[in-house]
Design an enzyme around this catalytic site. Sequence first.
Site, PDB file in Angstrom:
ATOM      1  N   LYS A 120     -43.631  41.115  54.779  1.00 59.47           N
ATOM      2  CA  LYS A 120     -42.248  41.618  55.175  1.00 59.47           C
ATOM      3  C   LYS A 120     -42.541  41.899  56.823  1.00 59.47           C
ATOM      4  O   LYS A 120     -41.819  41.150  57.743  1.00 59.47           O
ATOM      5  CB  LYS A 120     -41.449  42.437  54.474  1.00 59.47           C
ATOM      6  CG  LYS A 120     -40.203  42.756  55.435  1.00 59.47           C
ATOM      7  CD  LYS A 120     -38.767  43.057  54.554  1.00 59.47           C
ATOM      8  CE  LYS A 120     -37.657  43.044  55.273  1.00 59.47           C
ATOM      9  NZ  LYS A 120     -36.506  43.489  54.796  1.00 59.47           N
ATOM     10  N   HIS A 129     -30.511  35.772  47.319  1.00 58.82           N
ATOM     11  CA  HIS A 129     -29.500  36.497  47.681  1.00 58.82           C
ATOM     12  C   HIS A 129     -28.079  36.019  47.913  1.00 58.82           C
ATOM     13  O   HIS A 129     -26.992  36.982  47.674  1.00 58.82           O
ATOM     14  CB  HIS A 129     -29.939  37.334  48.716  1.00 58.82           C
ATOM     15  CG  HIS A 129     -31.062  38.357  48.824  1.00 58.82           C
ATOM     16  ND1 HIS A 129     -32.233  38.066  48.312  1.00 58.82           N
ATOM     17  CD2 HIS A 129     -31.195  39.708  49.149  1.00 58.82           C
ATOM     18  CE1 HIS A 129     -33.102  39.129  48.298  1.00 58.82           C
ATOM     19  NE2 HIS A 129     -32.463  39.973  48.601  1.00 58.82           N
ATOM     20  N   ARG A 143     -24.537  56.195  70.640  1.00 55.50           N
ATOM     21  CA  ARG A 143     -25.210  54.956  70.963  1.00 55.50           C
ATOM     22  C   ARG A 143     -26.577  54.649  70.603  1.00 55.50           C
ATOM     23  O   ARG A 143     -27.193  53.832  71.001  1.00 55.50           O
ATOM     24  CB  ARG A 143     -24.929  54.585  72.452  1.00 55.50           C
ATOM     25  CG  ARG A 143     -23.321  54.799  72.908  1.00 55.50           C
ATOM     26  CD  ARG A 143     -23.250  54.118  74.175  1.00 55.50           C
ATOM     27  NE  ARG A 143     -21.746  54.121  74.484  1.00 55.50           N
ATOM     28  CZ  ARG A 143     -21.196  54.963  75.103  1.00 55.50           C
ATOM     29  NH1 ARG A 143     -21.705  55.854  75.635  1.00 55.50           N
ATOM     30  NH2 ARG A 143     -19.902  54.751  75.240  1.00 55.50           N
ATOM     31  N   GLU A 192     -37.713  42.036  44.189  1.00 58.25           N
ATOM     32  CA  GLU A 192     -37.772  41.835  45.713  1.00 58.25           C
ATOM     33  C   GLU A 192     -39.402  41.568  45.659  1.00 58.25           C
ATOM     34  O   GLU A 192     -39.793  40.814  46.752  1.00 58.25           O
ATOM     35  CB  GLU A 192     -37.443  42.954  46.494  1.00 58.25           C
ATOM     36  CG  GLU A 192     -36.028  43.382  46.394  1.00 58.25           C
ATOM     37  CD  GLU A 192     -35.011  42.274  47.174  1.00 58.25           C
ATOM     38  OE1 GLU A 192     -35.440  41.108  47.701  1.00 58.25           O
ATOM     39  OE2 GLU A 192     -33.837  42.631  47.336  1.00 58.25           O
ATOM     40  N   ASN A 220     -33.931  35.976  52.025  1.00 53.90           N
ATOM     41  CA  ASN A 220     -32.753  36.165  51.350  1.00 53.90           C
ATOM     42  C   ASN A 220     -32.915  35.031  50.082  1.00 53.90           C
ATOM     43  O   ASN A 220     -31.911  34.599  49.471  1.00 53.90           O
ATOM     44  CB  ASN A 220     -31.709  35.827  52.163  1.00 53.90           C
ATOM     45  CG  ASN A 220     -31.385  36.842  53.088  1.00 53.90           C
ATOM     46  OD1 ASN A 220     -31.369  37.986  52.679  1.00 53.90           O
ATOM     47  ND2 ASN A 220     -31.180  36.841  54.396  1.00 53.90           N
ATOM     48  N   ARG A 252     -36.685  34.429  59.170  1.00 51.84           N
ATOM     49  CA  ARG A 252     -36.368  35.757  58.374  1.00 51.84           C
ATOM     50  C   ARG A 252     -35.488  35.394  57.227  1.00 51.84           C
ATOM     51  O   ARG A 252     -35.443  36.137  56.097  1.00 51.84           O
ATOM     52  CB  ARG A 252     -35.905  36.701  59.561  1.00 51.84           C
ATOM     53  CG  ARG A 252     -35.672  38.047  58.397  1.00 51.84           C
ATOM     54  CD  ARG A 252     -35.546  39.111  59.336  1.00 51.84           C
ATOM     55  NE  ARG A 252     -35.048  40.494  58.680  1.00 51.84           N
ATOM     56  CZ  ARG A 252     -35.038  41.598  59.321  1.00 51.84           C
ATOM     57  NH1 ARG A 252     -35.252  42.080  60.270  1.00 51.84           N
ATOM     58  NH2 ARG A 252     -34.836  42.798  58.084  1.00 51.84           N
ATOM     59  N   HIS A 259     -28.640  45.645  42.847  1.00 55.91           N
ATOM     60  CA  HIS A 259     -29.034  44.619  43.790  1.00 55.91           C
ATOM     61  C   HIS A 259     -30.126  43.613  43.092  1.00 55.91           C
ATOM     62  O   HIS A 259     -30.083  42.680  43.067  1.00 55.91           O
ATOM     63  CB  HIS A 259     -29.292  45.219  45.012  1.00 55.91           C
ATOM     64  CG  HIS A 259     -29.663  44.376  46.162  1.00 55.91           C
ATOM     65  ND1 HIS A 259     -28.910  43.396  46.664  1.00 55.91           N
ATOM     66  CD2 HIS A 259     -30.877  44.172  46.823  1.00 55.91           C
ATOM     67  CE1 HIS A 259     -29.407  42.651  47.648  1.00 55.91           C
ATOM     68  NE2 HIS A 259     -30.648  43.062  47.476  1.00 55.91           N
ATOM     69  N   GLU A 278     -33.365  37.332  62.598  1.00 56.47           N
ATOM     70  CA  GLU A 278     -32.955  36.504  61.770  1.00 56.47           C
ATOM     71  C   GLU A 278     -32.217  35.045  62.306  1.00 56.47           C
ATOM     72  O   GLU A 278     -31.299  34.754  62.080  1.00 56.47           O
ATOM     73  CB  GLU A 278     -31.903  37.032  60.531  1.00 56.47           C
ATOM     74  CG  GLU A 278     -31.992  35.867  59.537  1.00 56.47           C
ATOM     75  CD  GLU A 278     -31.441  36.383  58.194  1.00 56.47           C
ATOM     76  OE1 GLU A 278     -31.721  37.725  57.775  1.00 56.47           O
ATOM     77  OE2 GLU A 278     -30.446  36.005  57.758  1.00 56.47           O
ATOM     78  N   HIS A 295     -25.617  38.157  46.069  1.00 51.10           N
ATOM     79  CA  HIS A 295     -24.625  38.965  46.753  1.00 51.10           C
ATOM     80  C   HIS A 295     -23.346  38.579  45.943  1.00 51.10           C
ATOM     81  O   HIS A 295     -22.131  39.539  45.853  1.00 51.10           O
ATOM     82  CB  HIS A 295     -24.494  38.491  48.242  1.00 51.10           C
ATOM     83  CG  HIS A 295     -25.491  39.484  49.013  1.00 51.10           C
ATOM     84  ND1 HIS A 295     -25.977  38.830  49.963  1.00 51.10           N
ATOM     85  CD2 HIS A 295     -26.572  40.183  48.520  1.00 51.10           C
ATOM     86  CE1 HIS A 295     -27.105  39.856  50.734  1.00 51.10           C
ATOM     87  NE2 HIS A 295     -27.274  40.476  49.685  1.00 51.10           N
ATOM     88  N   LYS A 353     -32.894  46.263  59.018  1.00 47.07           N
ATOM     89  CA  LYS A 353     -31.168  45.873  58.871  1.00 47.07           C
ATOM     90  C   LYS A 353     -30.562  46.779  58.241  1.00 47.07           C
ATOM     91  O   LYS A 353     -31.268  47.440  57.321  1.00 47.07           O
ATOM     92  CB  LYS A 353     -31.362  44.555  57.823  1.00 47.07           C
ATOM     93  CG  LYS A 353     -31.466  43.150  58.298  1.00 47.07           C
ATOM     94  CD  LYS A 353     -31.130  42.181  57.207  1.00 47.07           C
ATOM     95  CE  LYS A 353     -31.478  40.835  57.576  1.00 47.07           C
ATOM     96  NZ  LYS A 353     -31.313  39.814  56.612  1.00 47.07           N
TER      97      LYS A 353
END
Length: 361
Positions: A224, A245, A118, A182, A242, A238, A262, A234, A249, A140
């Site tokens: 960032k 992206h 956990r 990026e 992206n 935030r 990527h 987000e 993606h 993330k």
Amino acid sequence: MQQLKVELGERSYPIFVGQGLLERPELVRPYIRGRQVCIIADDCVAALYMQKVRALFDGFDVDQVVLPTGEAYKNWSTLQQIFDRLLEQRHDRKTTLVALGGGVIGDMTGFAAACYQRGVDFIQIPTTLLSQVDSSVGGKTGINHPAGKNMIGAFYQPRLVLIDTATLNTLPQREVSAGLAEIIKYGLIQDALFLDWLEQRMPQLRALDAEAITEAISRSCAIKAQIVAADEREGDIRAILNLGHTFGHAIEAHQGYGSWLHGEAVGAGMVMALEMSRQLGWLIDAQFERGRSVIAAAGLPVTPPENMRPDDFLRLMAVDKKVLDGKLRLVLLRDLGRAVVTAEFDHSILQSTLQKMTHES
Ligand code: NAD
Ligand code: GLY
């Protein structure tokens, strides 16, 4: 060495950036609570840096997991190998996982740390340019699903990000360009002065000039860190991180994870976002061209793969994490250095952008 901080209350953490930091054990020791450490790397990075990083943790019970290399392995069965090892070696709740490598290893290790018993501590030691400027910062974590990129995961912050810029010396040029995507993103979304700076220094950056690359990494991490501190999960701002992206993606999923890097998919995706912003009347032609040129100068693709049609994009973009209440939201540019996240756009403009960019008449 430069030091930045991600301000998240009691979960705040530092980012150290500099040359040769893998030889400075005093930087990492204060961030380890127990006796056990487990370093996780892919086989390519393990061959280059595992011995050095084991030495960094000299005096602790150091364990390691070496995983297959590549985006195609960012999945459940690879993640399971981490849990198998942690349980076999009886890692307890005070263990620290160390992500040594690029964003694939960083995202998977972070997710393993979020889930194991956990939640256990983890440290990011990013070794690609992309992971040094983006994925190691902000918490993330996760894995891909065949139906969608990064669809399974958690927000879970590291205790420390240790960026040794010397590791970039072994990075292939294609990966350097992927990282530059990026970096350019930060200029486009939030900092027009940084974009100017990048335009002027692209040859030095591609050649990994120590001063230029350290500055680019620090400025990127600072942007960032500030955005993550404002909106960790987000809910809002935030999402501008992206830019490109959602298109990117779709490219990655369509081509098969690992076929396009990527950062390459983000490069082409950002040009698509620039084009759509132009068609919406938010950017003038010269601004579009500036954005496209800096992406091209970084050695990145500026058009999507030839085998993709508008319908491929629409189908794959429908499973993006920015879809809310069935509505696709996109990151677009109101100006160079000013991004917005919006679902309020004319869908015929998305369609005409896709048609133009995929050469479908
Ligand atoms: P990667 O992790 O696959 O690394 C790229 C390649 O470089 C790999 O083959 C690796 O073995 C090799 N490599 C790594 N360091 C090296 C070094 N110093 N010298 C030589 N080779 C080295 O890819 P990446 O571009 O670092 O990361 C991409 C991943 O990051 C994607 O899965 C993406 O979704 C994720 N990502 C996450 C976030 C986030 O906020 N969590 C942000 C951006 C990207
Ligand atoms: N790379 C996008 C984010 O961290 O939010």
